[in-house]
Design an enzyme around this catalytic site. Structure first.
Site, PDB file in Angstrom:
ATOM      1  N   SER A  86       0.548  -0.966  -0.118  1.00 29.70           N
ATOM      2  CA  SER A  86       0.201  -0.099  -0.163  1.00 29.70           C
ATOM      3  C   SER A  86       0.701   1.073  -0.030  1.00 29.70           C
ATOM      4  O   SER A  86       1.909   1.105   0.275  1.00 29.70           O
ATOM      5  CB  SER A  86      -0.671   0.195   0.809  1.00 29.70           C
ATOM      6  OG  SER A  86      -0.180   0.022   2.226  1.00 29.70           O
ATOM      7  N   LYS A  87       0.550   2.616  -0.199  1.00 31.39           N
ATOM      8  CA  LYS A  87       0.916   3.777  -0.215  1.00 31.39           C
ATOM      9  C   LYS A  87       1.262   4.357   0.818  1.00 31.39           C
ATOM     10  O   LYS A  87       2.299   4.576   0.764  1.00 31.39           O
ATOM     11  CB  LYS A  87       0.467   4.455  -1.545  1.00 31.39           C
ATOM     12  CG  LYS A  87       0.423   6.080  -1.578  1.00 31.39           C
ATOM     13  CD  LYS A  87       2.053   6.331  -2.128  1.00 31.39           C
ATOM     14  CE  LYS A  87       2.377   7.707  -2.548  1.00 31.39           C
ATOM     15  NZ  LYS A  87       2.952   7.764  -3.165  1.00 31.39           N
TER      16      LYS A  87
END
Ligand code: GLU
Length: 488
Positions: A256-257
């Site tokens: 995930s970012k």
């Protein structure tokens, strides 16, 4: 079959997720396996709340850096444009198709408010049931609904779902998927602001753009039966589906970012090559038939086979990527490599030293570009003495042996007239012979003495050559004195 047409359909959310880039790559490979295949770029920006400025440029830039050249798209046009959904919307086409779908019985107008839906949800929660919106507007006659719309009442268009039975389809990766229609909700196709939802726009666009193969994340697997119901209502061909497993950070978490480990740009900034990243992600969830791991894009196109995409999540192993990146860096020709790393060398080393020679030694060692500067600071900043570095089992050295070797090296190097690798090598090897010791017993202490580092790119000979005669002798002298001091 007619020519294969695939599309990469990113939403402009501000960065290129590694998983999305892998989707783009697989779309590209599926299309390019067919000599006439077309890889299309479509921007899905109907969710205006998620838009991030500059995102579309990041998408173009990433595809370009990775050599995933599209055949049709917003920037180059094509026969099926526009290729940006917000522009397509302006033509009124989604509304037109949604209304057509209503007329043929595949959808209906819904006038429920947020509150109506919320109330239903609360009741379901209170009963401990899972919530599926049961739309009362289903029973409004089309005639009445159209009147209400004409009167300016706010509405959305929702899909009709058969109450009973099942819907099945075959996915190339996951096989036959069957769902009970009762578990499917009557999703919104057209929102009250006139924008289509992803659910609807993707179907209309894939059909109008003649997309034959849809590659996307498996989070869409469960909605695909709903899309198929729309295709069937219109009597359109359903594309071939290739749903891909997620890219995982570890067994339980997706990349995930938020954790800073999901963005292609971040990896490029950390000193990874786009080609290496692309090569690595090709293997995330796809198993080639051979042991080969390093692939050019062309080779990937030949080897790729959707039947060998796994169904379970693929863990993104940064160490493996780092290793692969190192392979790419080492395989570059030195001129190309030199151009690439010059700025990284300049960050750490003054230009009195020969950058090209530094590039040569760094190439053998660096796995990423960003680690280069810290590897070579010793050229300008001679670290302080550390006696423990001279003890090395493998090289069979200790401070005592080192002192003898360093003195011998100093003497021959001091008398050397032509300072180059060949001559340095020759005189040092003569000393090895004369002293009847192993190469490492001389070369290792010399390298340590002129760098005061445990590990360096390059060895004694290459580094001496780069440092030059004066600096090499001065460092050797210094280290000999330091060793003598500690010996006493
Ligand atoms: N716009 C969607 C996304 O970015 C694309 C999904 C698809 O490829 O159909 O997730």
């Amino acid at each position: 079959m007619s020519e294969i047409r695939t599309r990469f359909a990113p939403s402009p959310t501000g960065y290129m997720h590694i998983g999305n880039l892998r989707t783009a790559l697989y779309e590209y490979l599926v299309a390019k396996k067919d000599p006439n295949g077309k890889f299309i770029l479509r921007i899905e920006d109907t969710d205006q709340e998620r838009l991030v400025e500059g995102s579309i440029d990041i998408i173009y830039e990433t595809l370009k850096q990775c050599n995933l050249i599209h055949d049709e798209g917003p920037d180059i046009g094509g026969d099926y444009g526009p290729y940006v959904q917000s522009e397509r919307m302006k033509t009124g086409l989604y509304k037109e198709y949604a209304e057509k779908l209503i007329d043929i019985g595949g959808a209906h107008y819904c006038f429920c408010t947020e509150d109506d839906i919320e109330n239903q949800r609360k009741i379901a929660v209170a009963r401990g049931e899972s919530f599926i919106f049961n739309d009362p507007c289903n029973s409004i006659s089309l005639e009445d609904a159209k009147k209400r719309v004409a009167n300016g009442e706010s509405y959305v268009i929702r899909q009709n779902i058969p109450k009973e039975g099942t819907t099945s389809f075959t996915d190339e990766v996951y096989g036959v998927i069957t769902v009970e229609n009762s578990t499917l909700d009557e999703s919104i196709l057209l929102k009250s602001d006139g924008f289509p939802t992803y659910n609807f726009a993707n179907i209309i666009d894939d059909h109008l753009m003649k997309i034959t193969h849809v590659v996307r994340g498996n989070e869409y697997l469960s909605s695909t039966p709903k899309y198929n119901l729309v295709y069937e209502s219109f009597g359109w061909d359903i594309p071939v589906y290739i749903h891909c497993p997620p890219v995982m950070k570890d067994e339980h978490n997706k990349l995930s970012k938020r954790h800073g480990d999901a963005s292609f740009q971040d990896f490029v900034e950390k000193g990874y090559l786009p080609e290496a990243i692309l090569n690595y992600i090709a293997l995330l969830g796809w198993a080639p038939e051979t042991e080969q791991e390093i692939y050019t894009l062309e080779e990937l196109t030949q080897a790729f086979n959707v039947k060998r995409i796994n169904t379970s999540g693929a863990i993104f192993d940064v160490d493996k990527l780092t290793w692969m990146n190192g392979m790419y860096l080492r395989n570059m020709n030195i001129d190309e490599y030199y151009e690439l790393v010059k700025p990284y060398i300049a960050k750490a080393v003054s230009d009195k030293y020969d950058y090209k020679n530094i590039a040569k030694i760094v190439q053998q060692r660096a796995n990423t570009l960003n680690e280069i500067p810290t590897m070579i600071t010793f050229f300008d900043d001679f670290p302080s003495f550390d006696e423990s570095l001279y003890t090395n089992k493998k090289m069979k050295t200790n401070p005592e042996i080192a002192l003898t070797s360093l003195k011998a090296a100093y003497n021959v190097l001091e008398n050397l007239e032509n300072w180059n690798e060949k001559e340095i090598h020759e005189v040092l090897m003569n000393e090895v012979k004369r002293l009847e010791i192993k190469n490492g017993q001389l070369l290792f202490p010399v390298r340590v003495a002129i760098t005061n580092m445990k590990f360096t790119p390059g060895g004694a000979i290459e580094i001496s050559n780069i440092l030059g005669k004066k600096e090499t002798l001065s460092r050797l002298k210094q280290s000999i004195e330091d060793l003598e001091k500690t010996a006493n």
